[in-house]
Design an enzyme around this catalytic site. Structure first.
Site, PDB file in Angstrom:
ATOM      1  N   HIS A  58       0.619  -1.318   0.025  1.00 15.96           N
ATOM      2  CA  HIS A  58       0.360   0.096   0.229  1.00 15.96           C
ATOM      3  C   HIS A  58       0.788   1.750   0.032  1.00 15.96           C
ATOM      4  O   HIS A  58       2.150   0.686   0.587  1.00 15.96           O
ATOM      5  CB  HIS A  58      -1.166  -0.028   1.590  1.00 15.96           C
ATOM      6  CG  HIS A  58      -0.114  -0.035   2.550  1.00 15.96           C
ATOM      7  ND1 HIS A  58       0.207  -0.704   3.230  1.00 15.96           N
ATOM      8  CD2 HIS A  58      -0.726   0.793   3.135  1.00 15.96           C
ATOM      9  CE1 HIS A  58       0.836  -0.271   4.149  1.00 15.96           C
ATOM     10  NE2 HIS A  58       0.258   0.461   4.501  1.00 15.96           N
ATOM     11  N   HIS A  60       1.080   4.037   1.608  1.00 12.10           N
ATOM     12  CA  HIS A  60       2.179   4.723   2.489  1.00 12.10           C
ATOM     13  C   HIS A  60       3.923   4.579   2.901  1.00 12.10           C
ATOM     14  O   HIS A  60       4.099   3.372   2.672  1.00 12.10           O
ATOM     15  CB  HIS A  60       1.316   4.424   4.416  1.00 12.10           C
ATOM     16  CG  HIS A  60       0.462   4.149   4.619  1.00 12.10           C
ATOM     17  ND1 HIS A  60      -0.683   3.935   5.332  1.00 12.10           N
ATOM     18  CD2 HIS A  60      -1.181   5.494   4.135  1.00 12.10           C
ATOM     19  CE1 HIS A  60      -2.154   4.359   5.198  1.00 12.10           C
ATOM     20  NE2 HIS A  60      -1.806   5.238   5.172  1.00 12.10           N
ATOM     21  N   ASP A  62       5.711   4.327   5.089  1.00 14.23           N
ATOM     22  CA  ASP A  62       6.126   3.558   5.535  1.00 14.23           C
ATOM     23  C   ASP A  62       6.707   2.289   5.294  1.00 14.23           C
ATOM     24  O   ASP A  62       7.010   1.443   5.594  1.00 14.23           O
ATOM     25  CB  ASP A  62       5.460   3.326   7.411  1.00 14.23           C
ATOM     26  CG  ASP A  62       4.882   3.196   7.271  1.00 14.23           C
ATOM     27  OD1 ASP A  62       4.024   4.024   6.769  1.00 14.23           O
ATOM     28  OD2 ASP A  62       4.795   2.467   8.138  1.00 14.23           O
ATOM     29  N   HIS A  63       5.627   2.652   3.931  1.00 19.35           N
ATOM     30  CA  HIS A  63       5.884   0.877   3.738  1.00 19.35           C
ATOM     31  C   HIS A  63       6.521   0.909   1.940  1.00 19.35           C
ATOM     32  O   HIS A  63       6.943   0.483   1.150  1.00 19.35           O
ATOM     33  CB  HIS A  63       4.658   0.783   3.187  1.00 19.35           C
ATOM     34  CG  HIS A  63       4.281   0.259   4.716  1.00 19.35           C
ATOM     35  ND1 HIS A  63       3.918  -1.030   4.547  1.00 19.35           N
ATOM     36  CD2 HIS A  63       3.955   0.873   5.383  1.00 19.35           C
ATOM     37  CE1 HIS A  63       3.407  -1.402   6.067  1.00 19.35           C
ATOM     38  NE2 HIS A  63       3.275   0.324   6.382  1.00 19.35           N
ATOM     39  N   HIS A 116      -7.520   0.179   5.481  1.00 19.14           N
ATOM     40  CA  HIS A 116      -6.568   0.591   6.418  1.00 19.14           C
ATOM     41  C   HIS A 116      -6.555   1.978   5.417  1.00 19.14           C
ATOM     42  O   HIS A 116      -6.249   2.664   5.165  1.00 19.14           O
ATOM     43  CB  HIS A 116      -5.034  -0.552   6.122  1.00 19.14           C
ATOM     44  CG  HIS A 116      -4.096   0.459   6.988  1.00 19.14           C
ATOM     45  ND1 HIS A 116      -3.866   1.212   8.412  1.00 19.14           N
ATOM     46  CD2 HIS A 116      -2.743   1.176   6.073  1.00 19.14           C
ATOM     47  CE1 HIS A 116      -2.575   2.019   8.329  1.00 19.14           C
ATOM     48  NE2 HIS A 116      -2.525   2.120   6.925  1.00 19.14           N
ATOM     49  N   ASP A 135      -0.677  -3.769   6.723  1.00 14.47           N
ATOM     50  CA  ASP A 135      -1.711  -2.794   7.523  1.00 14.47           C
ATOM     51  C   ASP A 135      -3.017  -3.656   7.589  1.00 14.47           C
ATOM     52  O   ASP A 135      -4.019  -2.696   7.811  1.00 14.47           O
ATOM     53  CB  ASP A 135      -1.167  -1.700   7.393  1.00 14.47           C
ATOM     54  CG  ASP A 135       0.045  -1.010   7.790  1.00 14.47           C
ATOM     55  OD1 ASP A 135       1.323  -2.368   8.185  1.00 14.47           O
ATOM     56  OD2 ASP A 135      -0.176   0.133   8.009  1.00 14.47           O
ATOM     57  N   HIS A 173       3.883  -4.051  11.140  1.00 14.30           N
ATOM     58  CA  HIS A 173       4.411  -3.984  11.971  1.00 14.30           C
ATOM     59  C   HIS A 173       4.952  -4.137  13.039  1.00 14.30           C
ATOM     60  O   HIS A 173       4.051  -5.079  13.746  1.00 14.30           O
ATOM     61  CB  HIS A 173       3.746  -2.562  12.514  1.00 14.30           C
ATOM     62  CG  HIS A 173       3.247  -1.134  11.478  1.00 14.30           C
ATOM     63  ND1 HIS A 173       4.269  -0.219  11.510  1.00 14.30           N
ATOM     64  CD2 HIS A 173       2.554  -1.443  10.155  1.00 14.30           C
ATOM     65  CE1 HIS A 173       3.851   0.310  10.728  1.00 14.30           C
ATOM     66  NE2 HIS A 173       3.261   0.559   9.250  1.00 14.30           N
TER      67      HIS A 173
HETATM   68 FE    FE Z   1       2.445   1.082   8.227  1.00 17.78          FE
HETATM   69 ZN    ZN Z   2      -0.154   2.015   6.375  1.00 22.45          ZN
END
Ligand code: FE
Ligand code: ZN
Length: 257
Positions: A58, A60, A62-63, A116, A135, A173
């Site tokens: 996805h 975001h 942080d990915h 999400h 997530d 995570h």
């Molecule tokens: Fe994340």
């Molecule tokens: Zn995420």
């Protein structure tokens, strides 16, 4: 029958995970999500693997923040949700629900798991009993509903819950300890939950990842997957409500936890 893929769990940033999957027969190697490139490059060097594929769950940061550096360093092909092509790094291969990604002879099936985010996808490798959920379904929990509705996330979770119970859930995570603390407020009398909390605490005390986790364990202890059970409905005082409504209530309580 294909040889099972080799899996490496790579801690990234403060509490993210990237996963390397390697097919020994073909030498193909994929990474699922790239919070940052350095830990992935270090693991590739250590194992002597050449990265062939970057799989994105996805949009975001942080990915995906390490995707371009990793693509430049390895020449790997980048695949992610076609629906999110406008907000992902340029995709060499846009993916849709039901598409397959091959890693040598191993088939990875793409599952739409919105909630999400709207374009969140998961990758299921049935022959290796691996599913990469980032997530969506998480260890002891699920992602926050930033874009989708509770009903959407409930459907996504039920899709994942229907996979074989011995599937390893590779999520994004290290949130397990706090997820289970919340779970214990709902089901303090669930013995499997209590023993999982103890195992997770022991792992964290030694700085070991609590992921991946077995789907069977999620089914027994993850409050979001248990939203449809009579015990959970009674615990939240919603005996007569629909499964999705109970899920929505549990998600709302977790947001306030
Ligand atoms: Fe994340
Ligand atoms: Zn995420």
């Amino acid at each position: 029958m294909t040889m099972p893929l080799e899996l490496l769990t790579l801690p990234c940033l403060s509490d993210n995970y990237a996963y390397l999957v390697h097919d020994a027969a073909s030498g193909k190697t994929a990474v699922v999500d790239v919070p940052e490139a350095a830990p992935v490059l270090a693991a590739l060097a250590r194992k002597g693997w050449k990265l062939t594929d970057i799989l994105i769950t996805h949009h975001h940061n942080d990915h995906i923040d390490g995707v371009e550096e990793l693509r430049a360093a390895t020449g790997a092909r980048v695949s992610g949700a076609a629906a999110d092509a406008h907000r992902l790094p340029p995709l060499d291969r846009p993916l849709r629900d039901g598409d397959t990604v091959m890693l040598g002879a191993s088939v990875g099936r793409v599952l739409d798991v919105p909630g999400h985010t709207i374009g969140h996808i998961a990758f299921h490798f049935p022959d290796s009993a691996l599913v990469f959920t980032a997530d969506s379904l998480m260890a002891g929990g699920c992602g926050r509903l930033f874009e989708g509705t509770p009903a959407m996330m409930w459907d996504s979770l039920m899709k994942l819950a229907a996979l074989p119970a011995d599937t390893l859930v590779c999520s994004g995570h290290e949130y397990t300890a706090s997820n289970l603390r919340f779970a214990a407020t709902l089901e303090p009398g669930n013995p499997k939950l209590m023993s999982r909390i103890a195992r997770v605490a022991a792992a964290r005390a030694e700085d070991r990842p609590t992921v991946p986790s077995l789907l069977s364990e999620e089914l027994a202890t993850n409050p979001f997957l248990r939203a449809g059970t009579p015990g959970m409905k009674a615990a939240i005082g919603m005996e007569d409500a629909s499964d999705a409504a109970c899920f929505a209530e549990i998600r709302a309580r977790k947001d306030r936890f």
